[in-house]
Design a protein around this motif. Structure first.
Motif, short mmCIF file in Angstrom:
data_model
loop_
_atom_site.label_atom_id
_atom_site.label_comp_id
_atom_site.label_asym_id
_atom_site.label_seq_id
_atom_site.Cartn_x
_atom_site.Cartn_y
_atom_site.Cartn_z
N MET A 28 0.83 -1.20 0.00
CA MET A 28 0.00 0.00 0.00
C MET A 28 0.86 1.24 0.00
O MET A 28 1.96 1.25 0.57
CB MET A 28 -0.89 0.03 1.26
N THR A 29 0.35 2.28 -0.64
CA THR A 29 1.02 3.57 -0.55
C THR A 29 0.72 4.18 0.82
O THR A 29 -0.18 3.73 1.54
CB THR A 29 0.53 4.52 -1.65
N ASP A 30 1.46 5.23 1.16
CA ASP A 30 1.21 5.89 2.45
C ASP A 30 -0.21 6.46 2.50
O ASP A 30 -0.87 6.41 3.54
CB ASP A 30 2.23 7.02 2.66
N ARG A 55 0.07 -2.99 8.83
CA ARG A 55 0.28 -2.61 7.43
C ARG A 55 1.03 -3.70 6.69
O ARG A 55 0.68 -4.07 5.56
CB ARG A 55 1.05 -1.29 7.35
N GLU A 56 2.06 -4.27 7.32
CA GLU A 56 2.82 -5.35 6.70
C GLU A 56 1.96 -6.60 6.55
O GLU A 56 2.06 -7.32 5.56
CB GLU A 56 4.06 -5.65 7.53
N MET A 57 1.13 -6.87 7.56
CA MET A 57 0.26 -8.04 7.50
C MET A 57 -0.74 -7.93 6.34
O MET A 57 -0.95 -8.88 5.58
CB MET A 57 -0.49 -8.21 8.82
N LEU A 58 -1.36 -6.78 6.23
CA LEU A 58 -2.33 -6.58 5.15
C LEU A 58 -1.66 -6.66 3.79
O LEU A 58 -2.20 -7.24 2.84
CB LEU A 58 -3.03 -5.23 5.31
N VAL A 68 10.36 -13.36 1.79
CA VAL A 68 10.93 -13.20 3.13
C VAL A 68 10.88 -11.77 3.64
O VAL A 68 11.08 -11.54 4.84
CB VAL A 68 12.39 -13.70 3.14
N ASP A 69 10.61 -10.80 2.76
CA ASP A 69 10.52 -9.42 3.25
C ASP A 69 9.16 -9.12 3.88
O ASP A 69 8.96 -8.01 4.38
CB ASP A 69 10.83 -8.41 2.15
N PHE A 70 8.24 -10.09 3.85
CA PHE A 70 7.01 -9.99 4.64
C PHE A 70 7.25 -10.65 6.00
O PHE A 70 8.23 -11.37 6.19
CB PHE A 70 5.85 -10.69 3.93
N PRO A 71 6.35 -10.43 6.97
CA PRO A 71 6.47 -11.16 8.24
C PRO A 71 6.42 -12.67 8.01
O PRO A 71 5.97 -13.15 6.96
CB PRO A 71 5.26 -10.67 9.04
N TYR A 72 6.85 -13.43 9.01
CA TYR A 72 6.86 -14.89 8.93
C TYR A 72 5.50 -15.40 8.51
O TYR A 72 4.46 -14.97 9.03
CB TYR A 72 7.25 -15.46 10.29
N TRP A 73 5.49 -16.34 7.55
CA TRP A 73 4.24 -16.77 6.92
C TRP A 73 3.22 -17.27 7.93
O TRP A 73 2.02 -17.05 7.77
CB TRP A 73 4.53 -17.85 5.87
N TRP A 110 -4.27 -2.63 14.43
CA TRP A 110 -3.38 -1.50 14.71
C TRP A 110 -2.09 -1.68 13.93
O TRP A 110 -1.81 -2.72 13.40
CB TRP A 110 -3.09 -1.36 16.20
N ALA A 111 -1.31 -0.62 13.89
CA ALA A 111 0.00 -0.69 13.26
C ALA A 111 1.07 -0.59 14.33
O ALA A 111 0.96 0.22 15.25
CB ALA A 111 0.16 0.45 12.26
N GLY A 112 2.10 -1.38 14.19
CA GLY A 112 3.18 -1.33 15.15
C GLY A 112 4.15 -0.21 14.83
O GLY A 112 4.08 0.40 13.78
#
Length: 244
Positions: free
Chosen positions: A1-3, A32-35, A53-58, A242-244
């Protein structure tokens, strides 16, 4: 997603219970990363374990998705964004008119015979998605059946699912000539919804843009990939957004 996209989505998310000091643990990953990870998987059709791998752990992404599906958070977020879009267009948050249509799609070889059917009219062996949109083409409700289910048989359940939610104002639905019959009319009348059939002129040949119906056709073309997420009631203490 864009900002800019994330700003819209984040503002639509309810605050999680742990931030309101009502219990539950803080989540370890940014939403945001999860979505982004879930959207990547849906768009590309990869396996959960094949997420880059640049996403969170599957496994964390999969658990996040399961929690959202179980608690119907996807519907909640979608409803909030749809209301915002309509209000910005100068309309009421809830529509008073909509359009219904369906689309049959072929199923892959891994789909069992018990959840697929053959649509003789469209020569499709698979499933059929039935959708209800507003007059802007924004999705209001969707249900998935085997492809051999006639449109008039699936429409009542589609309407029931949408109208069962509080605050609905729907009064008029435009359809094509497949949506006829006393059973369907009775189901719509029970909710005070009127059906208006948009017919194709006999004098036209080939492709013709039909009033009102072109809107739902555009939505079907834009949703070639879809995810059916069954809803369920309830919310747990750790299931906020929420976003971390």
């Amino acid at each position: 997603m864009t900002d800019a996209e994330w700003a819209e989505i984040r503002s639509a998310m309810p605050v999680p219970a742990w931030l309101l000091k009502r219990g539950g643990r803080p989540e370890a990953y940014c939403h945001r990363e999860m979505l982004d990870a879930v959207r990547y998987l849906v768009d590309n059709g990869v396996k959960w374990m094949a997420l880059p791998v640049d996403f969170p752990y599957w496994r964390a992404v999969y658990d996040f998705f399961r929690r959202w599906r179980a608690c119907d958070y996807v519907r909640e977020l979608h409803e909030c964004l749809r209301h915002t879009a309509r209000e910005r267009a100068g309309r009421n948050a809830e529509p008073s008119a909509g359009i219904v249509d369906s689309q049959s799609v072929d199923a892959s070889e891994t789909v069992g015979e018990d959840s697929r059917g053959y649509d003789g009219g469209k020569s499709r062996d698979g499933r059929k998605r039935h959708i209800l949109t507003d007059t802007e083409g924004l999705l209001l409700e969707v249900t998935v059946t085997t492809a051999d289910v006639h449109d008039s048989k699936a429409a009542p359940a589609l309407l029931e699912t949408f109208m069962d939610q509080p605050g609905r104002l729907l009064k008029l639905v435009w359809v094509d000539s497949a949506y006829q019959g006393p059973a369907l009319a009775k189901a719509f009348a029970r909710h005070g919804v009127r059906i208006e059939v948009v017919r194709r002129s006999d004098g036209h040949r080939g492709f013709v843009v039909l009033a009102r119906r072109w809107v739902v056709e555009r939505t079907l073309c834009a949703t070639r990939r879809s995810v059916c997420i069954p809803g369920s009631a309830g919310r747990n203490s750790e299931g906020g957004f929420w976003a971390g």
